[in-house]
Design an enzyme around this catalytic site. Structure first.
Site, PDB file in Angstrom:
ATOM      1  N   GLU A  87      -5.664   7.018  -1.918  1.00 57.92           N
ATOM      2  CA  GLU A  87      -5.684   5.969  -0.903  1.00 57.92           C
ATOM      3  C   GLU A  87      -6.252   4.661  -1.458  1.00 57.92           C
ATOM      4  OE1 GLU A  87      -4.731   5.345   2.266  1.00 57.92           O
ATOM      5  OE2 GLU A  87      -3.484   7.119   2.025  1.00 57.92           O
ATOM      6  N   HIS A 126       1.916   4.357  -3.089  1.00 56.36           N
ATOM      7  CA  HIS A 126       1.853   5.823  -3.072  1.00 56.36           C
ATOM      8  C   HIS A 126       2.989   6.411  -3.895  1.00 56.36           C
ATOM      9  CE1 HIS A 126      -1.493   6.594  -0.451  1.00 56.36           C
ATOM     10  NE2 HIS A 126      -0.994   5.897   0.546  1.00 56.36           N
ATOM     11  N   HIS A 160       0.840  -1.203   0.000  1.00 57.97           N
ATOM     12  CA  HIS A 160       0.000   0.000   0.000  1.00 57.97           C
ATOM     13  C   HIS A 160       0.870   1.246   0.000  1.00 57.97           C
ATOM     14  CE1 HIS A 160      -3.343   2.665   1.563  1.00 57.97           C
ATOM     15  NE2 HIS A 160      -2.265   3.329   1.978  1.00 57.97           N
ATOM     16  N   GLU A 161       1.802   1.305   0.938  1.00 58.49           N
ATOM     17  CA  GLU A 161       2.609   2.517   1.069  1.00 58.49           C
ATOM     18  C   GLU A 161       3.532   2.713  -0.129  1.00 58.49           C
ATOM     19  OE1 GLU A 161       2.353   4.957   3.237  1.00 58.49           O
ATOM     20  OE2 GLU A 161       0.632   3.920   4.071  1.00 58.49           O
ATOM     21  N   HIS A 172      -8.996   8.787   3.767  1.00 59.33           N
ATOM     22  CA  HIS A 172      -9.081   7.386   4.187  1.00 59.33           C
ATOM     23  C   HIS A 172     -10.526   6.948   4.368  1.00 59.33           C
ATOM     24  CE1 HIS A 172      -4.921   8.385   5.477  1.00 59.33           C
ATOM     25  NE2 HIS A 172      -4.665   7.111   5.260  1.00 59.33           N
ATOM     26  N   TYR A 228      -3.656  14.953  -2.484  1.00 61.06           N
ATOM     27  CA  TYR A 228      -4.069  14.234  -1.278  1.00 61.06           C
ATOM     28  C   TYR A 228      -5.117  15.031  -0.488  1.00 61.06           C
ATOM     29  CZ  TYR A 228      -3.194  10.529   2.136  1.00 61.06           C
ATOM     30  OH  TYR A 228      -3.297   9.433   2.968  1.00 61.06           O
ATOM     31  N   ASP A 247      -9.296  14.126   8.353  1.00 58.95           N
ATOM     32  CA  ASP A 247      -8.636  13.196   7.434  1.00 58.95           C
ATOM     33  C   ASP A 247      -8.391  13.782   6.041  1.00 58.95           C
ATOM     34  OD1 ASP A 247      -7.713  10.699   6.419  1.00 58.95           O
ATOM     35  OD2 ASP A 247      -9.737  10.090   5.874  1.00 58.95           O
TER      36      ASP A 247
END
Length: 356
Positions: free
Chosen positions: A201, A181, A177-178, A279, A192, A274
């Protein structure tokens, strides 16, 4: 366009909720995680502004000199925090496992992600040009987060109050996931904030889940579609997110699964908001992908994954909204596969209320 936001695996609204409503120990851990993440986010914003003015990638300003020309490397921050990034090199490319399990997990997860993108989509690392994947473990003291900072991966150990100790490097979908990015930063550059940030996300959740499914040899029907399964302390919940059933993963989960329940939040400095719900509202495109992948059948990376990868890397703009992204996936489904696949993708977006 490069996105200057700090992309963290821990939803800030979850940390904000725990900072107010958690147990005394959870409140302390959440406040520490929020403060540390805010400091990193400030640095990331400054580097992002400089990179745009100088027309160079953020990594050139935040550690590209560490690039050894190898596929990946893992460093130990030794709990010193931000001034000591990346830390001490512990394991380089093709070096044997070490005694530190967090180092080995970061190494294996990064390598699996690298090979997934290379073997299935023909992409050479995050930038498409063989960029070294640099990881740092043991960041800070009992830090409850992991993040892509624009040039490398950073993992906290977890405090045992929010995240299980060692959980953040144990979950391969968190790692993928990271790292995804980074691909988004080099391609679509999705801002973002609000819907574009929720898409940012969501694409990371999509490919994080696909790397996990690929490693387990699971079909779309066999997958449980959980992101970060088993990394939260048991009292909080089973996972960070449930792509197939948004809003059911943990006790603070506010994710909607349909546009009727879209959470319109301001993008301000309140972590509970957020970044405008990036998210939170990612649950809508997440569910659309899970529905499409299941309807298309077989392994999710074979058709649905190819469609979403093509859209992410070639069809989006930094401010793309849900409807435009949905139309792009429908168009690409038709181009890559045909009418039946196009209809399946359209129906998935229709079921979550994005398309009619």
């Amino acid at each position: 366009m490069l996105n200057s936001a700090l992309c963290t695996i821990a939803p800030p609204d979850l940390l904000g909720w725990l900072a107010l409503e958690g147990s005394p120990k959870q409140r302390e851990a959440a406040v520490r995680a929020l403060a540390t993440s805010a400091a990193m986010r400030s640095q990331r914003a400054v580097m992002g502004q400089l990179s745009r003015r100088l027309n160079v990638h953020t990594g050139a300003l935040m550690g590209a000199a560490l690039d050894t020309g190898e596929r990946l490397s893992v460093y130990d921050n030794e709990k010193h925090g931000r001034p000591f990034l990346p830390g001490v090199l512990v394991r380089g490319w093709e070096k044997p496992p070490v005694e530190d399990e967090a180092v080995n997990q970061a190494y294996d997860g990064s390598n699996a992600t690298y090979e997934f993108y290379r073997d299935l989509f023909g992409r050479s690392s995050l930038d498409g040009a063989g960029m070294e994947l640099i990881s740092t473990v043991h960041y800070g003291v009992a830090f409850d987060n992991a993040f892509w900072d624009g040039s490398q991966m950073v993992y906290g150990d977890g405090s045992g109050r929010i995240f299980q100790v060692g959980g953040l490097t144990r979950a391969i979908d968190v790692i993928a996931h990271e790292l995804t990015h980074g691909i988004t930063e080099f391609t679509a550059g999705l801002v973002y904030s609000k819907q574009s940030g929720a898409l940012n996300e969501s694409f990371s959740d999509v490919f994080g889940s696909l790397v996990k499914q690929h490693g387990l040899n699971q079909t779309a029907a066999e997958a449980n579609w959980l992101i970060g399964e088993g990394i939260l302390v048991p009292g909080l919940g089973a996972a960070l997110r449930n792509m197939a059933h948004p809003g059911t993963s943990h006790s603070g989960d506010r994710q909607p699964g349909h546009m009727d329940d879209y959470v319109d939040l301001p993008d301000d400095n309140d972590p509970r908001n957020d970044n405008g719900g990036v998210h939170i509202n990612s649950g809508i495109p997440n569910r659309a992908f899970a529905l499409a992948a299941t309807a298309l059948g077989g392994y999710a990376w074979e058709k649905a994954g190819r469609i979403w990868f093509e859209v992410l890397t070639t069809k989006l703009r930094p401010t793309t909204q849900f409807d435009a992204a949905a139309h792009a996936t429908v168009d690409v489904a038709g181009t890559l596969f045909g009418a039946a696949e196009q209809e399946a993708v359209h129906n998935a977006w229709k079921e979550v209320g994005v398309l009619s």
